[in-house]
Scaffold this motif. Sequence first.
Motif, PDB file in Angstrom:
ATOM      1  N   UNK A   1      -3.789   9.576 -30.408  1.00 23.11           N
ATOM      2  CA  UNK A   1      -3.708   8.850 -29.140  1.00 23.11           C
ATOM      3  C   UNK A   1      -2.303   8.299 -28.861  1.00 23.11           C
ATOM      4  N   UNK A   2      -1.310   9.167 -28.991  1.00 21.02           N
ATOM      5  CA  UNK A   2       0.053   8.755 -28.689  1.00 21.02           C
ATOM      6  C   UNK A   2       0.263   8.680 -27.181  1.00 21.02           C
ATOM      7  N   UNK A   3       1.082   7.732 -26.727  1.00 25.63           N
ATOM      8  CA  UNK A   3       1.379   7.659 -25.290  1.00 25.63           C
ATOM      9  C   UNK A   3       2.196   8.870 -24.851  1.00 25.63           C
ATOM     10  N   UNK A   4       1.851   9.393 -23.683  1.00 23.12           N
ATOM     11  CA  UNK A   4       2.526  10.569 -23.143  1.00 23.12           C
ATOM     12  C   UNK A   4       3.234  10.175 -21.852  1.00 23.12           C
ATOM     13  N   UNK A   5       4.444  10.633 -21.705  1.00 26.71           N
ATOM     14  CA  UNK A   5       5.293  10.280 -20.561  1.00 26.71           C
ATOM     15  C   UNK A   5       4.642  10.669 -19.230  1.00 26.71           C
TER      16      UNK A   5
ATOM     17  N   UNK B   1       5.710  10.072 -14.745  1.00 26.92           N
ATOM     18  CA  UNK B   1       6.804   9.652 -13.860  1.00 26.92           C
ATOM     19  C   UNK B   1       6.705   8.197 -13.421  1.00 26.92           C
ATOM     20  N   UNK B   2       5.506   7.599 -13.507  1.00 29.84           N
ATOM     21  CA  UNK B   2       5.358   6.212 -13.074  1.00 29.84           C
ATOM     22  C   UNK B   2       5.630   5.235 -14.228  1.00 29.84           C
ATOM     23  N   UNK B   3       4.930   5.420 -15.350  1.00 29.60           N
ATOM     24  CA  UNK B   3       5.083   4.480 -16.459  1.00 29.60           C
ATOM     25  C   UNK B   3       6.284   4.807 -17.337  1.00 29.60           C
ATOM     26  N   UNK B   4       6.645   6.105 -17.411  1.00 30.62           N
ATOM     27  CA  UNK B   4       7.836   6.540 -18.136  1.00 30.62           C
ATOM     28  C   UNK B   4       7.850   6.035 -19.584  1.00 30.62           C
ATOM     29  N   UNK B   5       6.709   6.074 -20.241  1.00 26.66           N
ATOM     30  CA  UNK B   5       6.634   5.541 -21.599  1.00 26.66           C
ATOM     31  C   UNK B   5       5.868   6.495 -22.492  1.00 26.66           C
ATOM     32  N   UNK B   6       6.588   7.169 -23.408  1.00 27.69           N
ATOM     33  CA  UNK B   6       5.906   8.026 -24.356  1.00 27.69           C
ATOM     34  C   UNK B   6       6.610   9.350 -24.574  1.00 27.69           C
ATOM     35  N   UNK B   7       5.889  10.298 -25.222  1.00 23.42           N
ATOM     36  CA  UNK B   7       6.427  11.621 -25.525  1.00 23.42           C
ATOM     37  C   UNK B   7       6.594  12.415 -24.233  1.00 23.42           C
ATOM     38  N   UNK B   8       7.789  12.955 -24.018  1.00 25.42           N
ATOM     39  CA  UNK B   8       8.036  13.690 -22.778  1.00 25.42           C
ATOM     40  C   UNK B   8       8.319  15.175 -23.002  1.00 25.42           C
ATOM     41  N   UNK B   9       8.844  15.552 -24.184  1.00 23.06           N
ATOM     42  CA  UNK B   9       9.178  16.949 -24.455  1.00 23.06           C
ATOM     43  C   UNK B   9       9.004  17.222 -25.951  1.00 23.06           C
ATOM     44  N   UNK B  10       8.610  18.452 -26.279  1.00 23.56           N
ATOM     45  CA  UNK B  10       8.603  18.905 -27.674  1.00 23.56           C
ATOM     46  C   UNK B  10       9.467  20.159 -27.755  1.00 23.56           C
ATOM     47  N   UNK B  11      10.435  20.156 -28.659  1.00 24.58           N
ATOM     48  CA  UNK B  11      11.259  21.328 -28.909  1.00 24.58           C
ATOM     49  C   UNK B  11      10.897  21.891 -30.280  1.00 24.58           C
ATOM     50  N   UNK B  12      10.684  23.198 -30.355  1.00 17.88           N
ATOM     51  CA  UNK B  12      10.445  23.891 -31.618  1.00 17.88           C
ATOM     52  C   UNK B  12      11.399  25.074 -31.692  1.00 17.88           C
ATOM     53  N   UNK B  13      12.117  25.208 -32.822  1.00 15.33           N
ATOM     54  CA  UNK B  13      13.035  26.331 -33.007  1.00 15.33           C
ATOM     55  C   UNK B  13      12.816  26.953 -34.382  1.00 15.33           C
ATOM     56  N   UNK B  14      12.761  28.277 -34.419  1.00 11.98           N
ATOM     57  CA  UNK B  14      12.610  29.003 -35.680  1.00 11.98           C
ATOM     58  C   UNK B  14      13.846  29.834 -35.950  1.00 11.98           C
ATOM     59  N   UNK B  15      14.374  29.761 -37.171  1.00  9.13           N
ATOM     60  CA  UNK B  15      15.462  30.637 -37.586  1.00  9.13           C
ATOM     61  C   UNK B  15      14.865  31.981 -37.992  1.00  9.13           C
ATOM     62  N   UNK B  16      15.315  33.044 -37.370  1.00  9.33           N
ATOM     63  CA  UNK B  16      14.732  34.354 -37.618  1.00  9.33           C
ATOM     64  C   UNK B  16      14.941  34.803 -39.068  1.00  9.33           C
TER      65      UNK B  16
ATOM     66  N   UNK C   1       8.909  22.517 -24.395  1.00  7.21           N
ATOM     67  CA  UNK C   1       7.760  22.305 -23.519  1.00  7.21           C
ATOM     68  C   UNK C   1       7.681  20.838 -23.105  1.00  7.21           C
ATOM     69  N   UNK C   2       7.508  20.621 -21.824  1.00  9.05           N
ATOM     70  CA  UNK C   2       7.271  19.281 -21.304  1.00  9.05           C
ATOM     71  C   UNK C   2       5.820  18.888 -21.612  1.00  9.05           C
ATOM     72  N   UNK C   3       5.579  17.613 -21.793  1.00 13.87           N
ATOM     73  CA  UNK C   3       4.215  17.129 -22.053  1.00 13.87           C
ATOM     74  C   UNK C   3       3.808  16.135 -20.971  1.00 13.87           C
ATOM     75  N   UNK C   4       2.569  16.251 -20.512  1.00 13.22           N
ATOM     76  CA  UNK C   4       1.996  15.328 -19.548  1.00 13.22           C
ATOM     77  C   UNK C   4       0.490  15.238 -19.804  1.00 13.22           C
ATOM     78  N   UNK C   5      -0.141  14.197 -19.270  1.00 11.70           N
ATOM     79  CA  UNK C   5      -1.592  14.074 -19.353  1.00 11.70           C
ATOM     80  C   UNK C   5      -2.201  14.199 -17.967  1.00 11.70           C
TER      81      UNK C   5
END
Length: 452
Positions: free
Chosen positions: A184-188, A190-205, A135-139
């Motif tokens: 209050x973490x910085x979130x990526x 397109x202008x400032x390009x500084x912070x968390x931009x994506x979260x990946x989560x994977x589960x082993x079945x 999932x991409x993250x934005x504010x």
Amino acid sequence: MNLRVKQKIPLKIKKMGINGEGIGFYKKTLVFVPGALKGEDIVCQITSVKRNFVQAKLLTIKKKSKFRMDPKCPIYKECGGCQIMHLRYDKQLDFKVDLLKQALKKFQPRGYEHFDIRPTIGMDNPEHYRAKLQFQTRKFAGKLRAGLFQEGSHRLVDIKDCLVQDPLTQDIVNHACQLLEKYDFPIYNERQKAGIRTIMVRKAQASNQVQLIFVTSKKLDLSPVIQDLTAAFEVIKTVAVNFNPSKSSAIYGQETKVLWGDDSISETVLTYSFALSPRAFYQLNPQQTQILYEQVLQALDVTKDDHLIDAYCGVGTIGLAFADKVGSVRGMDIIFEAIEDAKRNAESMGCTNTHYETGKAEVIIPNWYKDGYRASALIVDPPRTGLDEKLLNTITAYQPEKMVYVSCNVSTLARDLVHLLKVYEVKYIQSVDMFPHTARTEAVVKLVRRKK
């Protein structure tokens, strides 16, 4: 062509296209309409006029297909990730056979009219099948959103409860977003390009173990989030960070570092278990992966006299299924972590006849042949872009006797078969529905070298 944008036209839908859209003709002009189904009479509005076709949006359905369903997902239209959820599931499986036939007709590989294309193998319950999310993250207006970009746009659709996503992975990403906001973490953006931009989560079945990757454009101290997240979910075994400072749309950067927990999680397929590091590729539908690998085993009829190359091997999962059936297995992948996983997986299974290297198949295979290695069997499982032209030339130059092509893109498969069928013939194509409710399918192609 006299059609113009915003013009409303009646249309009879003749077929469905490779993106799941309805296709019809208006005064000999090709019209593509997302959301329309074969056999429907509709009214649509032109949204774009191209040289040889137009695009339109569905306004009303005058005659509805008897196979049309009401999608269960509340954000189905807004998200666009599941293009054909409005089509009854058994007809989705038929459509995916038609996808293959359309691609083959377009590229016309040798003898395509006579290929044995088998019915798509579907799922008994085609919901909550995705064991991995990115999932991409934005504010927006100070509020953190996580989800997917709407098709053809940079508009992020906030997803809290995805119908095709494993519920545990969804719960974890929702909680992770709450913690990122809390601290209050910085979130990526397109202008400032500084912070968390994506979260990946994977589960082993098989093990129910979970791993996360936070993709960020800058160095961050994620310890408070990790502490709270791992306390809330004991199933989390790995938390990693990937640094991606680039301006490109690529999800990941080159550097990945495990911040907390184990280097990998454990998954099982067929009769064996294997390790998955955070960046290593594995199919996102574990239930259907079992079916897919069974089909690969059936298609590649091997003996102890065979020597097998597993190109695009990832963590070695497909090739390792053959390790006790052939003389040797060799594999390669461009991701270093995946190759390290493959080596560990082979060792844990007690395999002494395997060899893995990091690099491109079109470079490594010729080097092996120079050193005297000869393969009689080949598996290729490329990304959606298909086989590299240099690899196609390598395959047709060295000509292993038998081959299985595992494809996730019918268009690049059909394109590659044009080249491969100079040397090989197709015995059959088996479609496997790895991605229910989407306009994508997986195909297992059995090929054998032509007799000279």
